[in-house]
Design a protein around this motif. Structure first.
Motif, PDB file in Angstrom:
ATOM      1  N   TYR A   2     109.547 119.846 -15.788  1.00  0.00           N
ATOM      2  CA  TYR A   2     110.316 118.681 -15.356  1.00  0.00           C
ATOM      3  C   TYR A   2     110.772 117.855 -16.562  1.00  0.00           C
ATOM      4  O   TYR A   2     111.933 117.450 -16.650  1.00  0.00           O
ATOM      5  CB  TYR A   2     109.472 117.830 -14.395  1.00  0.00           C
ATOM      6  CG  TYR A   2     110.149 116.565 -13.947  1.00  0.00           C
ATOM      7  CD1 TYR A   2     111.130 116.597 -12.976  1.00  0.00           C
ATOM      8  CD2 TYR A   2     109.818 115.345 -14.503  1.00  0.00           C
ATOM      9  CE1 TYR A   2     111.764 115.436 -12.562  1.00  0.00           C
ATOM     10  CE2 TYR A   2     110.441 114.187 -14.109  1.00  0.00           C
ATOM     11  CZ  TYR A   2     111.412 114.239 -13.134  1.00  0.00           C
ATOM     12  OH  TYR A   2     112.038 113.090 -12.736  1.00  0.00           O
ATOM     13  N   LEU A   5     113.572 119.533 -18.496  1.00  0.00           N
ATOM     14  CA  LEU A   5     114.858 119.425 -17.803  1.00  0.00           C
ATOM     15  C   LEU A   5     115.445 118.026 -17.921  1.00  0.00           C
ATOM     16  O   LEU A   5     116.661 117.866 -18.038  1.00  0.00           O
ATOM     17  CB  LEU A   5     114.709 119.818 -16.336  1.00  0.00           C
ATOM     18  CG  LEU A   5     114.659 121.312 -16.049  1.00  0.00           C
ATOM     19  CD1 LEU A   5     114.421 121.560 -14.557  1.00  0.00           C
ATOM     20  CD2 LEU A   5     115.918 121.995 -16.498  1.00  0.00           C
ATOM     21  N   GLN A   9     118.910 117.163 -19.579  1.00  0.00           N
ATOM     22  CA  GLN A   9     119.864 116.407 -18.772  1.00  0.00           C
ATOM     23  C   GLN A   9     120.445 115.244 -19.574  1.00  0.00           C
ATOM     24  O   GLN A   9     121.653 114.994 -19.538  1.00  0.00           O
ATOM     25  CB  GLN A   9     119.169 115.891 -17.504  1.00  0.00           C
ATOM     26  CG  GLN A   9     120.015 115.024 -16.627  1.00  0.00           C
ATOM     27  CD  GLN A   9     120.806 115.822 -15.636  1.00  0.00           C
ATOM     28  OE1 GLN A   9     120.825 117.036 -15.674  1.00  0.00           O
ATOM     29  NE2 GLN A   9     121.450 115.151 -14.739  1.00  0.00           N
ATOM     30  N   ILE A  66     121.602 121.241 -13.606  1.00  0.00           N
ATOM     31  CA  ILE A  66     120.312 120.636 -13.934  1.00  0.00           C
ATOM     32  C   ILE A  66     119.950 119.561 -12.922  1.00  0.00           C
ATOM     33  O   ILE A  66     118.783 119.412 -12.541  1.00  0.00           O
ATOM     34  CB  ILE A  66     120.326 120.088 -15.378  1.00  0.00           C
ATOM     35  CG1 ILE A  66     120.474 121.243 -16.361  1.00  0.00           C
ATOM     36  CG2 ILE A  66     119.079 119.292 -15.687  1.00  0.00           C
ATOM     37  CD1 ILE A  66     120.716 120.813 -17.789  1.00  0.00           C
ATOM     38  N   LEU A  70     116.539 119.569 -10.800  1.00  0.00           N
ATOM     39  CA  LEU A  70     115.614 118.429 -10.782  1.00  0.00           C
ATOM     40  C   LEU A  70     115.366 117.937  -9.359  1.00  0.00           C
ATOM     41  O   LEU A  70     114.234 117.596  -8.994  1.00  0.00           O
ATOM     42  CB  LEU A  70     116.155 117.299 -11.650  1.00  0.00           C
ATOM     43  CG  LEU A  70     116.061 117.501 -13.157  1.00  0.00           C
ATOM     44  CD1 LEU A  70     116.818 116.411 -13.891  1.00  0.00           C
ATOM     45  CD2 LEU A  70     114.617 117.536 -13.598  1.00  0.00           C
TER      46      LEU A  70
END
Length: 117
Positions: A2, A5, A9, A66, A70
């Motif tokens: 997480y 990402l 992002q 992305i 998420l």
């Protein structure tokens, strides 16, 4: 996963902002036609529009992909914990059954001492 990402992002979103801001407007082509010097740029007369347009499209696709990943990770974590974030907030909120303290009584201001004559 997480955290990685989220970092990607942020980097992609900054790149997307930069590519959008560096693109030339539609009116810039007319200036190049009359000899404004745009044909001598680093990317050539039409090269910058193609490069920045493609880079913007790639960043936009990455950003959306992305974002969906998420959202899927957050939803999966909420389902495995047995509830949503709103349910957790409601459970952890203190009950309103506690008695409110009474407001302090209004104190009278002392009168000024008498001045002797």
């Amino acid at each position: 996963m997480y955290t990685a990402l989220v970092v990607i992002q942020v980097v992609v979103s900054i790149a997307l902002i930069v590519f959008v801001l560096l693109q030339q407007g539609k009116g810039a082509d007319a200036g190049a036609a009359f000899g404004a010097g745009a044909s001598g740029t680093v990317f050539g007369s039409r090269g910058s529009a193609n490069f920045f347009s493609r880079a913007t499209a790639v960043c936009a696709v990455l950003f959306m992909s992305i974002s969906l990943a998420l959202a899927y990770l957050v939803e999966d974590a909420a389902r495995s914990s047995g509830g949503s974030l709103a349910d957790e907030i409601e459970e952890s909120a203190p009950a309103d059954t506690q008695e409110q303290p009474a407001a302090p009584a209004k104190e009278e201001t002392p009168s000024a001492p008498a001045i002797p004559e």
